[in-house]
Design an enzyme around this catalytic site. Structure first.
Site, PDB file in Angstrom:
ATOM      1  N   CYS A 155      53.540  55.381  14.168  1.00  0.00           N
ATOM      2  CA  CYS A 155      52.261  55.606  14.845  1.00  0.00           C
ATOM      3  C   CYS A 155      51.482  56.724  14.146  1.00  0.00           C
ATOM      4  O   CYS A 155      50.970  56.509  13.048  1.00  0.00           O
ATOM      5  CB  CYS A 155      52.503  55.871  16.331  1.00  0.00           C
ATOM      6  SG  CYS A 155      51.131  55.307  17.343  1.00  0.00           S
ATOM      7  N   HIS A 186      55.757  51.433  18.141  1.00  0.00           N
ATOM      8  CA  HIS A 186      56.920  52.302  18.390  1.00  0.00           C
ATOM      9  C   HIS A 186      58.218  51.485  18.426  1.00  0.00           C
ATOM     10  O   HIS A 186      58.668  51.089  19.500  1.00  0.00           O
ATOM     11  CB  HIS A 186      56.740  53.049  19.715  1.00  0.00           C
ATOM     12  CG  HIS A 186      55.687  54.100  19.655  1.00  0.00           C
ATOM     13  ND1 HIS A 186      55.937  55.364  19.164  1.00  0.00           N
ATOM     14  CD2 HIS A 186      54.378  54.076  19.985  1.00  0.00           C
ATOM     15  CE1 HIS A 186      54.831  56.081  19.213  1.00  0.00           C
ATOM     16  NE2 HIS A 186      53.861  55.321  19.703  1.00  0.00           N
ATOM     17  N   GLU A 235      61.123  52.432  18.165  1.00  0.00           N
ATOM     18  CA  GLU A 235      62.223  53.132  18.841  1.00  0.00           C
ATOM     19  C   GLU A 235      62.355  52.723  20.305  1.00  0.00           C
ATOM     20  O   GLU A 235      63.389  52.965  20.929  1.00  0.00           O
ATOM     21  CB  GLU A 235      62.052  54.661  18.709  1.00  0.00           C
ATOM     22  CG  GLU A 235      60.953  55.292  19.562  1.00  0.00           C
ATOM     23  CD  GLU A 235      59.570  55.261  18.909  1.00  0.00           C
ATOM     24  OE1 GLU A 235      59.339  54.410  18.026  1.00  0.00           O
ATOM     25  OE2 GLU A 235      58.716  56.089  19.295  1.00  0.00           O
TER      26      GLU A 235
HETATM   27  N1  GLN Z   1      47.195  60.080  18.191  1.00  0.00           N
HETATM   28  C1  GLN Z   1      47.278  58.815  17.529  1.00  0.00           C
HETATM   29  C2  GLN Z   1      46.436  57.757  18.224  1.00  0.00           C
HETATM   30  O1  GLN Z   1      46.073  57.920  19.355  1.00  0.00           O
HETATM   31  C3  GLN Z   1      48.711  58.355  17.419  1.00  0.00           C
HETATM   32  C4  GLN Z   1      49.364  58.068  18.729  1.00  0.00           C
HETATM   33  C5  GLN Z   1      50.843  57.968  18.640  1.00  0.00           C
HETATM   34  O2  GLN Z   1      51.438  58.416  17.667  1.00  0.00           O
HETATM   35  N2  GLN Z   1      51.485  57.440  19.653  1.00  0.00           N
HETATM   36  O3  GLN Z   1      46.156  56.737  17.650  1.00  0.00           O
END
Ligand code: GLN
Length: 541
Positions: free
Chosen positions: A379, A513, A515
């Protein structure tokens, strides 16, 4: 028939109620039952989405896009049952629903009260979205005695009454503290906690007692006598060296047996060989690798719960122990410090929000790219790697993310619309903090011949998301000219999901994600492959 098991906690918090619930779920499953686990959180937030990870740990996201308590992660990791929105409720959600109903006039002039309206809403939640499950295991957050927990206790008391003993069971998790000067485990706090439960009309059927040493016969007798249950229903829960040893440990102490006895159920002994195999590998691995996790909330491990577990899973399938070196990204913003990454066998930049520490993460990504160290960006970690390549290789020194204010080249930007299936989804910059994210499961199509496709061994995948910003597809050509490959995209081709650097031993960034879906008995392919690359890297060093 669906049976309900209600799990409360007493004496102190952090006794591992979530793990206990998850482990009981795994044991009942191993006896052939269909289970579902639920969490009732008495706090006032509607969901943990806006809470700081320092306060509440990780936010766990379900396929259907709910931001939930991290205990749901334990439930999934131990049972493999994908949790849903309907598996986590908070006081905030219950009240929002009731107040909206009241404003609509749905209560037809009645006075709206905690009993029956709030308790009814809680009971409705507990029984909703249940089909052919044999057991619903319901964990009540917090500790007995908390003021905000009272409506929840009242609701489960009523439910226990309505369902009858043949369909409900109350289990209470407590602590027997060891007093060094007396050389004894003390039962008094547990007695008090059970009294507290009894005062709201709940008699626990099983006491699960955490203790750092064996509970003697005397203490057991005392607990049974004062807490009004059979001695056999006092189950000791000793500390174990790995969380995956908990199902076996509780089984040996007779927990699942006691539950079946209560309901008059007879089954063959549960098959927990899978757990034994997992524990065996965790205890006696063939080697060790060190992964540097460059993040922001590194002082609180709970903030990266699923991530740490997934790395362990990747280790299990490679037969190695994964040692995590938690590194505060901000340190790398000072010159020279990035060299501290020299000793690690892999670098992982996890998800995160806000600008603090991002320049350090970008440096860490640059270090991994230049030195050929395996890099896994999740992410925000993907976004950092894209910015790094844009600045260093695509001649875009002003590249950045619009999350951190206006930038010259928003290689990471806010996409305002995209399609999911046949539907157009939109998002606005002004929306509520909690309401503007791409949340939950989204499909992605992988490019044939890419490393991502090879790792997954399939062409189409589905992974869980929780973010607001996206890799800006309009920079695709300029980024691909640097050797970066867009190897996974949303089916409409608008949203980059996976990027990789072909000319590198292992450099992958994902917008989702992974994970959140890894399990000890089914480790996520990306973590398996990343740890494998780290093992190879360790051989070179
Ligand atoms: N802050 C980034 C976004 O909102 C990444 C979010 C995250 O890593 N879950 O896109």
């Amino acid at each position: 028939m669906t049976r309900y098991i209600f799990i409360t906690g007493g004496v102190v918090s952090s006794l591992g109620k979530g793990l206990a619930s998850a482990s009981l779920g795994a044991l009942l499953q191993a006896r052939g039952f269909k289970v579902r686990l639920r969490k009732l959180d008495p706090y006032l937030n509607v969901d943990p989405g806006t809470m700081s990870p320092y306060q509440h740990g990780e936010v766990y996201v379900t396929d259907d896009g709910a931001e939930t308590d991290l205990d749901l992660g334990h439930y999934e990791r131990f049972t493999g049952v994908a949790s849903r929105k309907s598996d986590n409720v908070t006081t905030g959600q219950i009240y929002s629903k009731i107040i909206a109903k009241e404003r609509r006039g749905d209560y037809l002039g009645a006075t709206v009260q905690v009993i029956p309206h709030v308790t009814d809403a809680i009971k409705e939640f507990i029984r909703a979205d249940v089909t052919d499950e044999d057991f619903i295991i319901c964990e009540i957050g917090g500790t007995v005695g908390d003021i905000e927990g009272l409506p929840f206790l009242e609701a489960i008391r009523q439910l226990g009454n309505e369902l009858g003993r043949e369909a409900s069971l109350f289990m209470h998790l407590t602590l027997l503290p060891y007093i060094r000067s007396a050389g004894e485990l003390k039962t008094k706090p547990t007695q008090h906690s059970v009294k507290e439960l009894q005062s709201v009309g709940i008699q626990p059927d099983i006491l699960l007692c955490r203790a750092e040493m064996e509970i003697g016969a005397d203490e057991r007798r005392k607990l049974a006598l004062f807490c009004n249950l059979r001695e056999g229903a006092v189950i000791q829960a000793l500390d174990v060296d790995t969380i995956y040893a908990v199902p076996r440990a509780y089984h040996e102490e007779g927990l699942d047996h006691e539950v079946c006895r209560h309901f008059g159920l007879e089954t063959a002994e549960p098959d927990i060989a899978t757990w034994d195999r997992i524990v065996e590998t965790v205890r006696r691995p063939d080697g060790e690798v060190t992964i540097g996790v460059v993040g922001k909330y590194t002082s609180l491990i709970d903030a990266y719960k699923s991530l740490a577990e997934s790395l362990t899973h990747g280790g299990i399938s490679n037969n190695v122990r994964v040692k995590i070196h938690w590194l505060d990204a901000e340190v790398f913003e000072q010159d020279g410090h990035v060299q501290e990454l020299e000793g690690v066998h892999g670098i992982l930049v996890p998800g995160g929000f806000g600008e603090r520490g991002t320049e350090g993460k970008i440096r860490a990504a640059g270090f991994a790219r230049e030195r050929g160290v395996p890099y896994f960006g999740i992410c925000l970690g993907l976004q950092m790697a894209v910015i790094e390549s844009a600045r260093s290789l695509a001649n875009l020194p002003g590249a950045g993310s619009s999350e951190f204010g206006a930038v010259k080249d928003p290689v990471i930007g806010l996409m305002t619309e995209w399609t999911k299936g046949n539907e157009l989804e939109t998002r606005t910059a002004e929306g509520d903090l909690g309401g503007t994210m791409r949340l939950g499961a989204y499909p992605a199509v992988l490019t044939d011949g890419s490393k991502a496709a090879e790792i997954y061994g399939q062409h189409e995948i589905s992974e869980r998301h929780r973010h607001r910003y996206e890799v800006n597809i309009t920079y695709r050509d300029r980024l691909e000219a640097t050797g970066m490959r867009f190897s996974g995209l949303s089916p409409d081709g608008e949203l980059p999901e996976i990027i990789e650097i072909s000319d590198h031993p292992w450099f992958i960034g994902v917008q989702f994600h992974p994970e959140l879906k890894s399990k000890p008995f089914a480790p996520h392919p990306l973590f398996v492959s990343f740890v494998k690359a780290a093992v190879e890297q360790s051989r070179l060093m």
